[in-house]
Design an enzyme around this catalytic site. Structure first.
Site, PDB file in Angstrom:
ATOM      1  CG  HIS A   1      -1.911   1.093   1.295  1.00  0.00           C
ATOM      2  ND1 HIS A   1      -3.068   1.024   2.048  1.00  0.00           N
ATOM      3  CD2 HIS A   1      -1.936   2.330   0.721  1.00  0.00           C
ATOM      4  CE1 HIS A   1      -3.740   2.159   1.937  1.00  0.00           C
ATOM      5  NE2 HIS A   1      -3.061   2.977   1.138  1.00  0.00           N
TER       6      HIS A   1
ATOM      7  CG  HIS B   1      -1.348   6.391  -2.302  1.00  0.00           C
ATOM      8  ND1 HIS B   1      -2.515   6.254  -3.014  1.00  0.00           N
ATOM      9  CD2 HIS B   1      -1.609   5.903  -1.064  1.00  0.00           C
ATOM     10  CE1 HIS B   1      -3.442   5.715  -2.241  1.00  0.00           C
ATOM     11  NE2 HIS B   1      -2.920   5.481  -1.042  1.00  0.00           N
TER      12      HIS B   1
ATOM     13  CG  HIS C   1      -7.676   3.590  -0.092  1.00  0.00           C
ATOM     14  ND1 HIS C   1      -6.987   3.114  -1.175  1.00  0.00           N
ATOM     15  CD2 HIS C   1      -6.784   4.334   0.624  1.00  0.00           C
ATOM     16  CE1 HIS C   1      -5.734   3.542  -1.107  1.00  0.00           C
ATOM     17  NE2 HIS C   1      -5.576   4.283  -0.028  1.00  0.00           N
TER      18      HIS C   1
ATOM     19  CD  GLU D   1      -7.487   6.592   4.899  1.00  0.00           C
ATOM     20  OE1 GLU D   1      -8.027   6.636   3.773  1.00  0.00           O
ATOM     21  OE2 GLU D   1      -6.368   7.102   5.144  1.00  0.00           O
TER      22      GLU D   1
ATOM     23  CG  ASP E   1      -1.595   5.640   2.971  1.00  0.00           C
ATOM     24  OD1 ASP E   1      -1.848   5.471   1.760  1.00  0.00           O
ATOM     25  OD2 ASP E   1      -2.434   6.107   3.777  1.00  0.00           O
ATOM     26  CG  ASP E   2      -0.005   8.969   0.950  1.00  0.00           C
ATOM     27  OD1 ASP E   2       0.043   8.953  -0.284  1.00  0.00           O
ATOM     28  OD2 ASP E   2      -1.016   8.632   1.599  1.00  0.00           O
TER      29      ASP E   2
HETATM   30  N1  ADE Z   1      -4.564   8.960  -1.513  1.00  0.00           N
HETATM   31  C1  ADE Z   1      -3.333   8.968  -1.024  1.00  0.00           C
HETATM   32  N2  ADE Z   1      -3.326   8.537   0.241  1.00  0.00           N
HETATM   33  C2  ADE Z   1      -4.603   8.227   0.557  1.00  0.00           C
HETATM   34  C3  ADE Z   1      -5.245   7.719   1.710  1.00  0.00           C
HETATM   35  N3  ADE Z   1      -4.589   7.438   2.836  1.00  0.00           N
HETATM   36  N4  ADE Z   1      -6.581   7.553   1.663  1.00  0.00           N
HETATM   37  C4  ADE Z   1      -7.260   7.841   0.564  1.00  0.00           C
HETATM   38  N5  ADE Z   1      -6.709   8.307  -0.544  1.00  0.00           N
HETATM   39  C5  ADE Z   1      -5.388   8.511  -0.550  1.00  0.00           C
HETATM   40 ZN    ZN Z   2      -3.701   4.827   0.702  1.00  0.00          ZN
END
Ligand code: ADE
Ligand code: ZN
Length: 335
Positions: free
Chosen positions: A14, A16, A194, A197, A275-276
């Site tokens: 996971h 991005h 997703h 969350e 994630d990011d």
């Molecule tokens: N795009 C990038 N990170 C995300 C996240 N945690 N939830 C939803 N969309 C995203």
């Molecule tokens: Zn994500």
């Protein structure tokens, strides 16, 4: 424990690619593309990266991605992430990208996909890391818009393994994308999304029943519904959990309150992911390190989490077995 985690063979499921955009590279690419960004220093960026919720983050994340113009920009972004994978003993990674974030600004699909996939190919040769791509639809846009993206992707089908669903969750339920997911599966893409969350358990029900997803990104809120938990276990669907993302976006108040250990004890198949990472304060190893400390995870827990990361990767059985053997050898020598 830190050393055990750093050397542990693992996969990231996971991530991005736009969320891996580190400030230094963002400045460099903005400069060469002659684009003004609202920050002058890394300190100013760090100050801006304080989020109250998912939407708060997304606004800044889309702004950051807007300096990506040329194929080389997408290449540099992706290769920079893959080099970090190599250092962390990430043996395999499944990279999400958001085509609409770029095509809506006039960047062509071919520019995006060629830049990202060339970096992935080079990383396999130069760094020995395998990877595959997940094309994510932005859920705040319409299903019709997602259909356009699906159409644009068809000539590059051989470079894309799966589809995802990301962006603003609340108010954009999975059912909104029923038809485009069906059409995508017909084209051979594996459906992922997703769910849970910020959205409630009913969004996860929709994602598994209506979109028929094979893996849940995040999925934290499945814990609201014990019947759902049992169903996820029965269908053998894994969760890609992102601890530092959860605290950064205030999905979880404190890592000590993170439900990961509880999820494992219930029998859910959980993986750890970043994630990011450029926005949430840590790459995948930092996620392992901090959650291990917060929840006092054992080496066996960490081994099981890494095992899940290979077990639920979208790779062929032979490659999967190779990585699982590597992990098994590592664990037997270091437990
Ligand atoms: N795009 C990038 N990170 C995300 C996240 N945690 N939830 C939803 N969309 C995203
Ligand atoms: Zn994500």
């Amino acid at each position: 424990m830190k050393q055990f985690i750093e050397n542990l063979p693992k996969a990231e499921l996971h991530l991005h690619i736009e969320g891996s955009f580190e400030p230094a590279l963002m400045f460099e690419i903005a400069k060469r593309n002659k684009i003004e960004i609202p920050y002058k220093t890394v300190q100013e960026i760090e100050k801006a990266y304080q989020f109250d919720c998912l939407q708060d983050f997304l606004d800044i994340y889309y702004q950051g991605a807007s300096v990506l113009i040329n194929e080389q920009d997408f290449y540099d972004l992706t290769y920079s992430y893959l080099k970090k994978c190599a250092i962390q003993n990430v043996r395999h990674t499944e990279i999400m990208f958001d085509p609409q974030t770029h095509t809506d600004r006039g960047i062509s699909f071919v520019t995006i996909i060629n830049g990202i996939s060339r970096a992935c190919n080079d990383a396999e040769v130069n760094l020995g890391i395998t990877s595959l791509l997940i094309m994510s639809y932005l859920r705040h846009l319409s299903e019709e818009d997602a259909f356009k993206t699906l159409e644009q992707s068809i000539p590059f089908k051989d470079k894309i393994t799966a589809i995802g669903l990301d962006s603003s969750e609340k108010g954009n339920p999975p059912s909104k994308f029923k038809n485009v997911f069906e059409a995508s599966v017909k084209e051979g893409y594996i459906p992922l999304a997703h769910a849970g969350e910020e959205g409630d358990a009913d969004y996860i029900w929709e994602a598994i029943d209506i979109l028929k997803i094979k893996r849940i990104d995040h999925g934290n809120n499945c814990l609201q519904d014990q019947t759902l938990v049992k169903e996820i276990i029965k269908r053998d669907i894994a969760l890609t959990v992102c601890p530092l993302s959860n605290t950064a976006l205030q999905v979880v108040d404190d890592l000590k309150d993170h439900p990961l250990k509880n999820m494992m004890e219930l029998g859910l198949k959980v993986t750890i992911n970043s994630d990011d990472p450029a926005y949430f304060g840590g790459q995948v190893n930092q996620n392992y390190i901090e959650i291990q400390k917060a929840l006092n995870l054992s080496k066996n827990d960490l081994y099981l989490l890494a095992k899940n990361s290979f077990q639920y990767a979208l790779i062929d059985e032979k490659t999967k077995q190779k990585y699982l053997n590597e992990l098994e050898d590592y664990y037997n020598l270091n437990k």
